[in-house]
Design a protein around this motif. Sequence first.
Motif, mmCIF file in Angstrom:
data_model
loop_
_atom_site.group_PDB
_atom_site.id
_atom_site.type_symbol
_atom_site.label_atom_id
_atom_site.label_comp_id
_atom_site.label_asym_id
_atom_site.label_seq_id
_atom_site.Cartn_x
_atom_site.Cartn_y
_atom_site.Cartn_z
ATOM 1 N N TYR A 294 25.437 -32.003 41.160
ATOM 2 C CA TYR A 294 26.123 -32.963 42.030
ATOM 3 C C TYR A 294 25.529 -32.989 43.430
ATOM 4 C CZ TYR A 294 29.790 -34.278 38.765
ATOM 5 O OH TYR A 294 30.477 -34.786 37.703
ATOM 6 N N ILE A 295 25.026 -31.871 43.909
ATOM 7 C CA ILE A 295 24.375 -31.865 45.219
ATOM 8 C C ILE A 295 23.121 -32.742 45.192
ATOM 9 C CG2 ILE A 295 23.021 -30.424 46.797
ATOM 10 C CD1 ILE A 295 25.054 -28.254 46.438
ATOM 11 N N ALA A 296 22.385 -32.690 44.081
ATOM 12 C CA ALA A 296 21.132 -33.442 43.969
ATOM 13 C C ALA A 296 21.344 -34.888 43.541
ATOM 14 C CB ALA A 296 20.219 -32.746 42.968
ATOM 15 N N SER A 297 22.568 -35.302 43.297
ATOM 16 C CA SER A 297 22.816 -36.638 42.756
ATOM 17 C C SER A 297 23.404 -37.576 43.803
ATOM 18 C CB SER A 297 23.769 -36.543 41.568
ATOM 19 O OG SER A 297 25.070 -36.272 42.025
ATOM 20 N N LEU A 298 23.580 -38.815 43.368
ATOM 21 C CA LEU A 298 24.253 -39.795 44.212
ATOM 22 C C LEU A 298 25.762 -39.583 44.208
ATOM 23 C CD1 LEU A 298 22.279 -42.996 43.157
ATOM 24 C CD2 LEU A 298 22.019 -41.660 45.257
ATOM 25 N N ALA A 299 26.255 -38.816 43.248
ATOM 26 C CA ALA A 299 27.685 -38.533 43.127
ATOM 27 C C ALA A 299 28.049 -37.244 43.858
ATOM 28 C CB ALA A 299 28.064 -38.437 41.657
ATOM 29 N N ALA A 300 27.517 -37.071 45.044
ATOM 30 C CA ALA A 300 27.742 -35.834 45.803
ATOM 31 C C ALA A 300 29.195 -35.659 46.221
ATOM 32 C CB ALA A 300 26.837 -35.806 47.032
ATOM 33 N N SER A 301 29.963 -36.724 46.145
ATOM 34 C CA SER A 301 31.374 -36.601 46.516
ATOM 35 C C SER A 301 32.161 -35.764 45.512
ATOM 36 C CB SER A 301 32.008 -37.987 46.636
ATOM 37 O OG SER A 301 31.894 -38.684 45.410
ATOM 38 N N PHE A 302 31.609 -35.540 44.331
ATOM 39 C CA PHE A 302 32.275 -34.731 43.304
ATOM 40 C C PHE A 302 31.943 -33.249 43.384
ATOM 41 C CE2 PHE A 302 31.989 -38.747 40.583
ATOM 42 C CZ PHE A 302 33.243 -39.174 40.966
ATOM 43 N N MET A 303 31.156 -32.837 44.353
ATOM 44 C CA MET A 303 30.649 -31.459 44.355
ATOM 45 C C MET A 303 31.708 -30.408 44.708
ATOM 46 S SD MET A 303 28.349 -31.066 47.721
ATOM 47 C CE MET A 303 29.047 -31.089 49.336
ATOM 48 N N MET A 304 32.812 -30.799 45.284
ATOM 49 C CA MET A 304 33.820 -29.817 45.696
ATOM 50 C C MET A 304 34.544 -29.194 44.504
ATOM 51 S SD MET A 304 34.576 -28.472 48.352
ATOM 52 C CE MET A 304 35.737 -27.514 49.215
ATOM 53 N N SER B 107 33.461 -36.101 34.997
ATOM 54 C CA SER B 107 32.305 -36.312 34.129
ATOM 55 C C SER B 107 32.259 -37.748 33.634
ATOM 56 C CB SER B 107 32.339 -35.352 32.948
ATOM 57 O OG SER B 107 32.231 -34.034 33.391
ATOM 58 N N ILE B 108 33.409 -38.291 33.292
ATOM 59 C CA ILE B 108 33.450 -39.699 32.889
ATOM 60 C C ILE B 108 33.007 -40.582 34.046
ATOM 61 C CG2 ILE B 108 35.018 -41.604 32.304
ATOM 62 C CD1 ILE B 108 36.544 -39.635 30.550
ATOM 63 N N ALA B 109 33.491 -40.300 35.242
ATOM 64 C CA ALA B 109 33.117 -41.094 36.412
ATOM 65 C C ALA B 109 31.629 -40.960 36.729
ATOM 66 C CB ALA B 109 33.951 -40.674 37.613
ATOM 67 N N ALA B 110 31.090 -39.752 36.615
ATOM 68 C CA ALA B 110 29.680 -39.536 36.943
ATOM 69 C C ALA B 110 28.763 -40.223 35.944
ATOM 70 C CB ALA B 110 29.374 -38.048 36.999
ATOM 71 N N VAL B 111 29.123 -40.198 34.674
ATOM 72 C CA VAL B 111 28.271 -40.803 33.651
ATOM 73 C C VAL B 111 28.361 -42.327 33.690
ATOM 74 C CG1 VAL B 111 27.990 -41.036 31.147
ATOM 75 C CG2 VAL B 111 28.271 -38.790 32.153
ATOM 76 N N SER B 112 29.547 -42.842 33.918
ATOM 77 C CA SER B 112 29.714 -44.297 33.843
ATOM 78 C C SER B 112 29.377 -45.018 35.148
ATOM 79 C CB SER B 112 31.137 -44.638 33.420
ATOM 80 O OG SER B 112 32.051 -44.201 34.394
ATOM 81 N N LYS B 113 29.604 -44.409 36.282
ATOM 82 C CA LYS B 113 29.455 -45.105 37.560
ATOM 83 C C LYS B 113 28.066 -44.948 38.186
ATOM 84 C CE LYS B 113 31.808 -45.595 41.988
ATOM 85 N NZ LYS B 113 32.849 -45.063 42.859
ATOM 86 N N TYR B 114 27.435 -43.802 38.000
ATOM 87 C CA TYR B 114 26.156 -43.520 38.652
ATOM 88 C C TYR B 114 25.027 -43.563 37.632
ATOM 89 C CZ TYR B 114 29.168 -42.029 42.433
ATOM 90 O OH TYR B 114 30.113 -42.000 43.418
ATOM 91 N N ALA C 13 20.468 -36.921 37.844
ATOM 92 C CA ALA C 13 21.250 -35.747 38.247
ATOM 93 C C ALA C 13 22.742 -35.970 37.992
ATOM 94 C CB ALA C 13 20.999 -35.418 39.716
ATOM 95 N N SER C 14 23.209 -37.191 38.211
ATOM 96 C CA SER C 14 24.614 -37.491 37.923
ATOM 97 C C SER C 14 24.884 -37.448 36.426
ATOM 98 C CB SER C 14 24.985 -38.879 38.451
ATOM 99 O OG SER C 14 24.892 -38.918 39.841
ATOM 100 N N LYS C 15 23.958 -37.966 35.646
ATOM 101 C CA LYS C 15 24.112 -37.921 34.186
ATOM 102 C C LYS C 15 24.102 -36.481 33.690
ATOM 103 C CE LYS C 15 23.671 -42.448 33.610
ATOM 104 N NZ LYS C 15 24.778 -43.287 33.292
ATOM 105 N N ALA C 16 23.206 -35.658 34.244
ATOM 106 C CA ALA C 16 23.152 -34.246 33.843
ATOM 107 C C ALA C 16 24.441 -33.528 34.231
ATOM 108 C CB ALA C 16 21.947 -33.558 34.486
ATOM 109 N N ALA C 17 24.947 -33.817 35.423
ATOM 110 C CA ALA C 17 26.204 -33.198 35.853
ATOM 111 C C ALA C 17 27.344 -33.628 34.937
ATOM 112 C CB ALA C 17 26.514 -33.576 37.301
ATOM 113 N N GLY C 18 27.329 -34.893 34.513
ATOM 114 C CA GLY C 18 28.354 -35.368 33.598
ATOM 115 C C GLY C 18 28.281 -34.695 32.246
#
Length: 161
Positions: free
Chosen positions: A46-56, A104-111, A115-120
């Motif tokens: 998540y740090i390396a992705s565009l979905a960095a808002s999910f990293m917490m 994970s659903i949000a990361a895979v579908s939105k981004y 890196a976001s797909k891998a995080a998902g």
Amino acid sequence: MEEPEPAGAAQPGLRSLLPPREFLGSRKGQLLLAESVLSFIIFICYIASLAASFMMAPLLEFLLALFLFFAYASKLNEKFKGLYWPLTDFLRCVTAAIIYFAISIAAVSKYSDEASKAAGVFGFVATIVFAIDFYITFNDLLSFLKQGSSDPPEGHKSEGE
């Protein structure tokens, strides 16, 4: 004069930081280790992705899983009787499974970045691991409630399954 220690003797300083082999071989130890590793990998993704808002969420789950790993490994659950450890662990696992599934659903579908797909994908795997952990912990809670006892279940006193 003191005699030198043999070459194979354990150094108490570093050995005290490592969990015992019995705990690492137990089901609970392996689940907590897997949860910690997966949460850390998801945090890095998540740090390396565009979905960095999910990293917490993965960071908090990593820290909680790591705390419980060392708490069970050092047998803090036997020293602090005021906290009902299996219930705490159950609530942590349930919330983690729900949160990982949702992000994970949000990361895979939105981004669309890798890196976001891998995080998902890792998040879906973490959802399964946390679900297995809360299922096992739930069974221990049920057996405890059926007993009607005020002592924690035997499986969580020593964690030596």
